[in-house]
Design an enzyme around this catalytic site. Structure first.
Site, PDB file in Angstrom:
ATOM      1  N   GLY A   1       0.812  -1.206   0.000  1.00 57.34           N
ATOM      2  CA  GLY A   1       0.000   0.000   0.000  1.00 57.34           C
ATOM      3  C   GLY A   1       0.845   1.256   0.000  1.00 57.34           C
ATOM      4  O   GLY A   1       1.901   1.332  -0.638  1.00 57.34           O
ATOM      5  N   SER A   2       0.400   2.261   0.763  1.00 62.05           N
ATOM      6  CA  SER A   2       1.020   3.588   0.694  1.00 62.05           C
ATOM      7  C   SER A   2       2.449   3.636   1.235  1.00 62.05           C
ATOM      8  O   SER A   2       3.171   4.588   0.957  1.00 62.05           O
ATOM      9  CB  SER A   2       0.154   4.597   1.443  1.00 62.05           C
ATOM     10  OG  SER A   2      -1.092   4.761   0.795  1.00 62.05           O
ATOM     11  N   THR A   3       2.868   2.630   2.017  1.00 64.50           N
ATOM     12  CA  THR A   3       4.257   2.623   2.475  1.00 64.50           C
ATOM     13  C   THR A   3       5.222   2.408   1.310  1.00 64.50           C
ATOM     14  O   THR A   3       6.426   2.620   1.458  1.00 64.50           O
ATOM     15  CB  THR A   3       4.481   1.521   3.530  1.00 64.50           C
ATOM     16  OG1 THR A   3       4.038   0.267   3.009  1.00 64.50           O
ATOM     17  CG2 THR A   3       3.740   1.848   4.808  1.00 64.50           C
ATOM     18  N   PHE A   4       4.681   2.012   0.142  1.00 63.47           N
ATOM     19  CA  PHE A   4       5.521   1.836  -1.045  1.00 63.47           C
ATOM     20  C   PHE A   4       5.640   3.133  -1.849  1.00 63.47           C
ATOM     21  O   PHE A   4       6.470   3.223  -2.755  1.00 63.47           O
ATOM     22  CB  PHE A   4       4.939   0.730  -1.931  1.00 63.47           C
ATOM     23  CG  PHE A   4       5.898   0.181  -2.948  1.00 63.47           C
ATOM     24  CD1 PHE A   4       6.905  -0.690  -2.582  1.00 63.47           C
ATOM     25  CD2 PHE A   4       5.800   0.544  -4.293  1.00 63.47           C
ATOM     26  CE1 PHE A   4       7.795  -1.197  -3.523  1.00 63.47           C
ATOM     27  CE2 PHE A   4       6.682   0.038  -5.234  1.00 63.47           C
ATOM     28  CZ  PHE A   4       7.691  -0.831  -4.844  1.00 63.47           C
TER      29      PHE A   4
END
Length: 633
Positions: A328-331
């Protein structure tokens, strides 16, 4: 008459004369026969001696040696495992296994007299459970009683007991309780580091999980065989035992784990999991410069001293290395670095975010459907804009984007020295380039999978200037003389410490460069705004510069997303002015209201960073002022 008598006398004389002539011949023949028998006996004896002394010599020598010598193979303990501070995580010691035999239960008179009135003296399983449960401490009398009634004899109740429990059980003097003394593996820290150390199977004395399994060849010492002489009565002659015969090496396997930090991380994770009713959770702390792991916590966990009591076998699998998920957004910071490195954007590039965007046949939107207007790259990370990320990565040709994703080695193992690691997944080039959808979903961290340790490795590259380092726990082998064997553990490590690879941890620093140092520093400074004034505000610590990124990724099963099932996460790089550590926390399927990466995982990272600051004595750099915007998830 006279003539007839004379004839008879002559005949007698003739016979006597004839017999006298035959006697020497018979005697000689008898003597010859006797000598032939004697000679044949000598020849047979000589042949037998020849056979025994020459032909069958080796066999008879082996029999003689077996009668006069005995071969001992003493128990050789496994090497002790210690953390970075020298605190013992695992060692071999005399331990006791408790077996129960309900068919032979019997209580001494003093215990029968002190039984509660509710327990009949002849109800022995119930009576024994009443006295034994408080000593074991981790089970109820009712559960013990049920166990006793399932089997008449030979019940393995506990594979390992401490000495205090053993003494208490002996004082009971209850018949049917059997304590078996043996050498066994003991974990003084209990469940604190079970996901790292793993455990050893008592019967075979072999590692079954964690470092105990993956580094078996480093932990297991070489076996020793002693050949001793014994006298005619079978007693061993001690004079033949050499002084050095029973000595073995004192190498210890040292890990990079910081046990107090591990305990602090577990407490912080457990608190948030309980508050948000999460299914499981994880915390990882890595030194981004060396790849050393200071902490790796997974929940739920188990006690390796009582691994036999585990009912959910999934706890033996470390999901930090063995489970894939969509980050998700941690990427998103990784994708920003790729776009900056490709030169298709600059830190000042802006994009319009109306809240949703049409990509092929699909309408994609931000997590809340709200728009953010015109925002720059740092703003995209700060408010975690999916639309902004899609438009940013559309600046890259899909083939080029795919090549850059491949350069991250997403589908390759990190090489961590724990067992069971799996590689991430990325769609084939044909599928990725055939439609704009794959590139769009990959831009905000969906559609591809990684392990938590892989995500930490990628963020480690942002922290250290763009280089992939190998996450690892093993520092090396150390002995009491201060000598060290710094090793790079592999799947098949030489058993002899003197033959161990001399590759140093410095070799891990010279890994694959995936970003330029300038790009890594730029992205790190953008991540700082996420904590200072964005969705990661709950990780903020006054006086310290912290970079981070939240993530709330939907879970997929069999190619379909599961409604309402999310993995909430937060990844942090600390401190921004001298980036050294990557701290990652995630909670799987929190079900309480308001469960997002910024509310569930960011507070865990906050508590871990505070413990890390205390452990490493990291001084503050003073307050910083950044533009104020409305924090979002």
């Amino acid at each position: 008459m006279p003539s007839s008598r004379s004839h008879q006398q002559r005949r007698k004389l003739y016979r006597r004369k004839k017999q006298a002539q035959l006697f020497p011949t018979i005697l000689r023949n008898r003597l010859i026969f006797i000598w032939v028998i004697f000679l044949l006996g000598l020849i047979g004896l000589a042949a037998r001696v020849f056979f025994l002394q020459i032909v069958d010599y080796d066999h008879l020598k082996a029999i003689a040696q077996s009668q006069h010598q005995v071969t001992l193979r003493p128990y050789i303990p496994r090497r002790t495992i210690v953390d970075r501070n020298g605190d013992i995580l695992a060692l071999d010691r005399i331990t006791y296994t408790l077996y129960v035999h309900p068919i032979g239960f019997g209580l001494p008179q003093d215990l029968l007299e002190t039984l509660p009135e509710a327990i009949a003296p002849d109800d022995l399983p119930k009576a024994v459970a009443h006295y034994l449960a408080p000593i074991l401490g981790d089970t109820s009398p009712n559960d013990l009683e049920a166990t006793f009634r399932r089997q008449r004899s030979g019940i393995l109740l506990r594979p390992s007991l401490d000495l205090a429990q053993v003494n208490d059980i002996r004082r009971l003097r209850i018949d049917g309780l059997e304590l078996v003394e043996r050498y066994g593996r003991f974990y003084p820290q209990g469940s604190t580091a079970a996901e790292i150390t793993g455990y050893v199977q008592q019967d075979e004395h072999l590692g079954q999980a964690g470092i105990e399994l993956s580094q078996e060849s480093l932990i297991q010492r070489e076996p020793i065989s002693l050949n001793l002489r014994r006298n005619a009565r079978g007693a061993i002659l001690p004079g033949d035992l050499q002084a050095e015969a029973m000595k073995y090496d004192d190498w210890q396997l040292q890990l990079s784990l910081d046990t107090p930090l591990q305990e602090a991380a577990r407490q912080a994770l457990q608190k948030q999991m309980q508050a948000y009713k999460a299914k499981r959770g994880i915390v990882i702390v890595m030194d981004a410069q060396s790849g050393e792991l200071l902490s790796l916590v997974t929940e739920p966990n188990y006690d390796p001293n009582n691994y036999g009591q585990v009912k959910d076998f999934s706890v033996f699998k470390n999901w930090a290395v063995a489970d894939l998920y969509e980050p998700g957004s941690t990427f998103k910071p990784i994708n920003v670095a790729l776009a900056l490195d490709a030169g298709v954007i600059t830190p000042n590039t802006t994009f319009n975010d109306p809240g949703s965007i049409q990509v092929g046949p699909h309408r994609m939107k931000n997590y809340n459907g709200a728009g953010n207007g015109v925002i720059d790259v740092a703003g995209i990370l700060r408010v975690s804009s999916n639309v902004g990320m899609i438009r940013m990565m559309q600046q890259l040709p899909r083939n080029d984007y795919y090549d850059r994703l491949q350069s991250l080695k997403l589908t390759e193992l990190t090489g961590i020295d724990l067992p069971g690691e799996v590689a991430g997944t990325l769609k084939s080039r044909e599928k990725f380039t055939a439609s704009p959808v794959e590139a769009a979903v990959n831009s905000f961290g969906q559609g591809l999978t990684v392990t938590p340790i892989k995500l930490v490795q990628l963020h480690g590259a942002i922290a250290n200037g763009g280089t992939l380092v190998r996450p690892h726990l093993v520092k090396g082998l150390f002995n009491s003389q201060g000598e060290a064997q710094t090793v790079t553990p592999k799947a098949d490590v030489p058993r002899n410490p003197q033959q161990l690879a001399s590759d140093s941890i410095e070799a891990d620093k010279a890994g694959d460069r995936i970003f330029s140092p300038e790009v890594a520093q730029t992205v790190l400074e953008m991540m700082e705004t996420v904590v200072a004034d964005g969705s990661g505000e709950k990780a903020k610590i006054a006086g310290y510069r912290i970079g981070g990124k939240t993530g709330t990724a939907q879970k997929a099963l069999n190619g379909r997303y599961i409604p309402g099932a999310y993995i909430t996460s937060f990844v942090s790089i600390f401190p921004v002015d001298n980036p050294r550590y990557v701290v990652f926390a995630a909670a799987d399927e929190p079900t309480a209201p308001n469960s997002f990466g910024g509310t569930v995982a960011a507070p865990v990272v906050h508590d871990v960073l505070q413990a890390l600051i205390s452990r490493e004595k990291i001084p503050p750099t003073g307050p910083i002022d950044l533009p104020k915007t409305s924090p979002t998830n």
